[in-house]
Write an enzyme that holds these catalytic residues in place. Structure first.
Site, PDB file in Angstrom:
ATOM      1  N   CYS A 286       0.787  -1.236   0.000  1.00 18.35           N
ATOM      2  CA  CYS A 286       0.000   0.000   0.000  1.00 18.35           C
ATOM      3  C   CYS A 286       0.825   1.296   0.000  1.00 18.35           C
ATOM      4  O   CYS A 286       0.463   2.241  -0.721  1.00 18.35           O
ATOM      5  CB  CYS A 286      -1.015   0.001   1.132  1.00 18.35           C
ATOM      6  SG  CYS A 286      -0.509  -0.818   2.629  1.00 18.35           S
ATOM      7  N   ARG A 315       7.527 -11.042   5.032  1.00 17.46           N
ATOM      8  CA  ARG A 315       7.174 -10.835   6.435  1.00 17.46           C
ATOM      9  C   ARG A 315       7.914 -11.859   7.283  1.00 17.46           C
ATOM     10  O   ARG A 315       7.946 -13.042   6.942  1.00 17.46           O
ATOM     11  CB  ARG A 315       5.656 -10.972   6.647  1.00 17.46           C
ATOM     12  CG  ARG A 315       4.855  -9.967   5.849  1.00 17.46           C
ATOM     13  CD  ARG A 315       3.360 -10.156   6.025  1.00 17.46           C
ATOM     14  NE  ARG A 315       2.623  -9.237   5.177  1.00 17.46           N
ATOM     15  CZ  ARG A 315       1.298  -9.195   5.075  1.00 17.46           C
ATOM     16  NH1 ARG A 315       0.567 -10.030   5.807  1.00 17.46           N
ATOM     17  NH2 ARG A 315       0.696  -8.331   4.271  1.00 17.46           N
ATOM     18  N   GLN A 333       1.048 -11.086  -3.080  1.00 10.82           N
ATOM     19  CA  GLN A 333      -0.249 -10.595  -2.615  1.00 10.82           C
ATOM     20  C   GLN A 333      -0.999  -9.999  -3.797  1.00 10.82           C
ATOM     21  O   GLN A 333      -0.477  -9.120  -4.485  1.00 10.82           O
ATOM     22  CB  GLN A 333      -0.038  -9.551  -1.521  1.00 10.82           C
ATOM     23  CG  GLN A 333      -1.263  -9.268  -0.683  1.00 10.82           C
ATOM     24  CD  GLN A 333      -0.933  -8.412   0.528  1.00 10.82           C
ATOM     25  OE1 GLN A 333      -0.227  -7.423   0.402  1.00 10.82           O
ATOM     26  NE2 GLN A 333      -1.429  -8.782   1.686  1.00 10.82           N
ATOM     27  N   ASP A 335      -2.962  -7.678  -4.561  1.00 12.85           N
ATOM     28  CA  ASP A 335      -3.439  -6.454  -3.953  1.00 12.85           C
ATOM     29  C   ASP A 335      -4.206  -5.585  -4.951  1.00 12.85           C
ATOM     30  O   ASP A 335      -4.022  -5.688  -6.167  1.00 12.85           O
ATOM     31  CB  ASP A 335      -2.240  -5.639  -3.469  1.00 12.85           C
ATOM     32  CG  ASP A 335      -2.319  -5.340  -1.989  1.00 12.85           C
ATOM     33  OD1 ASP A 335      -3.444  -5.208  -1.494  1.00 12.85           O
ATOM     34  OD2 ASP A 335      -1.274  -5.249  -1.338  1.00 12.85           O
ATOM     35  N   HIS A 337      -5.682  -1.283  -4.691  1.00 20.00           N
ATOM     36  CA  HIS A 337      -6.008  -0.098  -3.898  1.00 20.00           C
ATOM     37  C   HIS A 337      -6.906   0.784  -4.739  1.00 20.00           C
ATOM     38  O   HIS A 337      -6.585   1.115  -5.872  1.00 20.00           O
ATOM     39  CB  HIS A 337      -4.726   0.625  -3.491  1.00 20.00           C
ATOM     40  CG  HIS A 337      -3.850  -0.223  -2.617  1.00 20.00           C
ATOM     41  ND1 HIS A 337      -2.731  -0.860  -3.102  1.00 20.00           N
ATOM     42  CD2 HIS A 337      -3.975  -0.591  -1.323  1.00 20.00           C
ATOM     43  CE1 HIS A 337      -2.179  -1.563  -2.128  1.00 20.00           C
ATOM     44  NE2 HIS A 337      -2.916  -1.418  -1.039  1.00 20.00           N
ATOM     45  N   LYS A 416     -12.518  -3.775   8.472  1.00 17.96           N
ATOM     46  CA  LYS A 416     -12.384  -4.630   7.290  1.00 17.96           C
ATOM     47  C   LYS A 416     -13.499  -5.670   7.235  1.00 17.96           C
ATOM     48  O   LYS A 416     -14.132  -5.998   8.246  1.00 17.96           O
ATOM     49  CB  LYS A 416     -11.023  -5.323   7.286  1.00 17.96           C
ATOM     50  CG  LYS A 416     -10.768  -6.217   8.496  1.00 17.96           C
ATOM     51  CD  LYS A 416      -9.416  -6.910   8.402  1.00 17.96           C
ATOM     52  CE  LYS A 416      -9.177  -7.810   9.617  1.00 17.96           C
ATOM     53  NZ  LYS A 416      -7.996  -8.651   9.468  1.00 17.96           N
ATOM     54  N   HIS A 462      -8.269  -1.013   0.587  1.00 19.61           N
ATOM     55  CA  HIS A 462      -7.275  -2.061   0.377  1.00 19.61           C
ATOM     56  C   HIS A 462      -8.067  -3.348   0.195  1.00 19.61           C
ATOM     57  O   HIS A 462      -8.961  -3.633   1.008  1.00 19.61           O
ATOM     58  CB  HIS A 462      -6.372  -2.251   1.595  1.00 19.61           C
ATOM     59  CG  HIS A 462      -5.727  -1.015   2.116  1.00 19.61           C
ATOM     60  ND1 HIS A 462      -4.373  -0.776   2.019  1.00 19.61           N
ATOM     61  CD2 HIS A 462      -6.236   0.055   2.766  1.00 19.61           C
ATOM     62  CE1 HIS A 462      -4.084   0.377   2.599  1.00 19.61           C
ATOM     63  NE2 HIS A 462      -5.202   0.900   3.055  1.00 19.61           N
TER      64      HIS A 462
END
Length: 585
Positions: A286, A315, A333, A335, A337, A416, A462
């Site tokens: 992000c 991570r 990921q 992802d 946005h 979320k 997100h």
């Protein structure tokens, strides 16, 4: 069943409630500890909580305890249940509690007591001759624990610290009825057969190596599977009006300070120093997406702006938590946005929910939805959090979706919606998520020019659909037990020539299939046909094509389908129609 709560009160709870299950399984853990102490009095007890689907207890044994010892422990546990021992809760002063545990030689319990804040009530639960330091809750009597099973033994560092002593952890599960236990054990046995680590190796999809713990290696067939998922993802997102970006894997510390990750996520980040500056390998995509948004002036006419990114993130996970593709240290990921105005919130969330529903339906997953609200460790104003939470609720309500409210489990920057998949044997997996964020646009001073000519702050979504592509592959392997649908199978067709004489025709068949983008290969080994068929079945290939004299003369193949057996002689054009129909199904 009656449950003695942490505050000493008695509540009537059922096993169908989370509190009831926790108390039931926590009590089973105490029965386990009592049985161990009866059989092996020198053993030191550490901790024994309830966990999802069961419980565990950590012990320090004076001998190498193995799975072979579990049967004796289970027998003793059954005796304790038959003794119908009531559980009694009582409190003691700090001095009394410490003296009791030191007298019993329970050094781990004594350590826990010493670390409790002064003045805090210290409670014990007693059943027969066994007394344990414990906050509870517990059921009222050991006789309520009618069906249980010890499921395994593992090593576990005291308090999860690799510098501490390695203890022995005994896992188990328990249920009020034998039928429920049997159903659970049957599912667990099926899960073993579907273990993605085992199947991933057998099917040549991925591997893990000592040189990179937690960093998966994808093999050729695994890369086919991964790329098929990515191609599918790209087609959907192109249709839905997303643009795709790619941001750097490593960015300077100040960016992560601005985003809040340096303060709230630092322990999970890998860092390095370049030119005397701190850098972090990205754990999220992000902040990079924010920089792309801010590259140029934005107008309300540009919004909503949907930016997707298949970003490789890293991570730090503890070595004991790594588990095949399900828990890794680097993953892709999927992802996206979405930058939007306040008025666009509900419509955009509805679009994302519809997209996620389409994807999960494609793979045959059922799912349920949870709405997670503000956690204690969070940033932003109460007003922003209320607006964001109401935005998510409005979208769910507008779609008529049932959902569970999960208090305090949101991200640190916003509430979320989480999607929990149910696989073919009834297990659930948290994959997709939609997070509504007012904070990052504020922290990064993102803006757009509104219809009024003034500058405004965009709102950000997100969202992920697969979540981690690697983890989603692990889930798919277990969901399908390695038998991927034809459109997703790394090898769709295996061509089996009856003998070397038909290698030329087999090659001709393969070339024609590949012209039509069918993923196929030939088994040219000098083996009997029956052996080749069995090998193809073990590889879980959707279709086999047997070619011999009769097939060569007629220009056909003898087709076998994975779960349907022999389908007779067919032309390649007929097969292609059949495969196309399966892909569209």
């Amino acid at each position: 069943m009656k449950v003695s709560m942490k505050d000493g009160t008695i509540k009537e709870l059922g096993f169908d409630s989370e509190e009831g299950r926790a108390a039931f399984r926590h009590t089973t853990a105490h029965i386990l500890a009592q049985a161990v102490k009866r059989l092996y009095p020198e053993t030191k007890c550490a901790i024994g909580p309830s966990i999802e689907k069961g419980f565990y207890y950590d012990f320090e044994f004076s001998f190498p305890f193995t799975a072979e010892n579990l049967e004796d422990v289970e027998k003793e546990m059954k005796k304790i249940v038959k003794e119908s021992l009531p559980l009694r809760r009582y409190e003691a002063s700090r001095e009394e509690a410490l003296a009791l545990m030191e007298e019993k030689g329970e050094k781990y319990k004594a350590e826990l007591i010493r670390e409790l804040p002064c003045g805090e009530a210290i409670s014990f639960y007693q059943q027969g001759e066994y007394t344990d330091l414990c906050a509870g809750p517990h059921v009222s009597n050991t006789s309520l624990i009618r069906a249980f099973k010890l499921t395994g033994v593992a090593g576990a560092y005291w308090r999860g610290d690799e510098k501490n002593k390695m203890l022995t952890r005994i896992y188990g599960t328990s249920f009020p009825k034998s039928s429920e236990l049997e159903a659970y054990l049957k599912q667990a046995e099926e899960a073993k057969l579907r273990d993605h680590r085992k199947l991933g190796k057998e099917l040549g999809l991925f591997t893990m190596m000592e040189e990179g713990p937690g960093f998966p290696f994808f093999l050729p067939k695994g890369m086919v599977l991964k790329n098929l998922l990515i191609d599918y993802w790209r087609r959907l997102h192109q249709r839905e009006g997303y643009v795709e970006i790619s941001t750097p894997m490593m960015l300077e510390r100040s960016l992560w300070e601005t985003s809040g990750h340096w303060d709230h996520y630092r322990e999970n980040m890998y860092t390095t120093v370049i030119d005397e500056k701190d850098f972090a390998i990205k754990p999220m995509n992000c902040p990079g997406g924010m920089l792309v948004y801010k590259m140029e002036p934005r107008s309300y006419k540009d919004l909503p702006l949907r930016m997707g990114e298949l970003g490789l993130v890293h991570r730090h996970e503890k070595s004991g938590q790594l588990h095949g593709l399900m828990r890794v240290r680097c993953f892709t990921q999927d992802d996206a946005h979405i930058f939007m105005t306040e008025e666009q919130i509900t419509d955009e969330i509805k679009r994302v929910i519809s997209l996620i529903d389409e994807v999960y339906s494609r793979f045959g997953f059922k799912y349920h939805v949870e709405l997670s609200t503000r956690p204690e460790d969070s940033i932003g104003s109460d007003e922003d959090w209320e607006l964001a939470t109401d935005g998510l609720k409005s979208a769910l309500d507008a779609l008529g979706m049932d959902y569970i409210v999960n208090e305090g489990d949101g991200a640190f920057y916003g509430p979320k919606i989480d999607f929990h998949l149910e696989d073919s044997i009834g297990r659930t997996w948290q994959c997709g998520t939609i997070q509504l964020d007012f904070q990052l646009p504020l922290r990064f001073e993102a803006e757009y020019v509104g219809a009024d000519g003034k500058k405004h702050r965009p709102i950000m979504i997100h969202r992920v659909v697969f979540g981690s592509i690697e983890r989603f592959i692990g889930i798919l392997i277990e969901h399908y037990a390695g038998k991927f649908p034809c459109w997703l199978a790394p090898v769709q067709v295996k061509i089996l020539p009856v003998s070397d004489r038909f290698a030329g025709y087999a090659q001709e068949v393969m070339e024609k299939l590949r012209e039509k983008n069918v993923r196929c290969e030939i088994d040219m080994r000098d083996e009997k046909l029956g052996y080749k068929i069995r090998e193809a079945q073990l590889d879980k290939v959707p279709f086999m094509m047997i070619v011999g004299e009769k097939e060569k003369e007629s220009g056909t193949v003898s087709l076998r389908k994975r779960d349907a057996g022999d389908m007779g002689a067919v032309s390649l054009s007929t097969f292609l129609e059949m495969a196309e129909a399966e892909e569209e199904a």
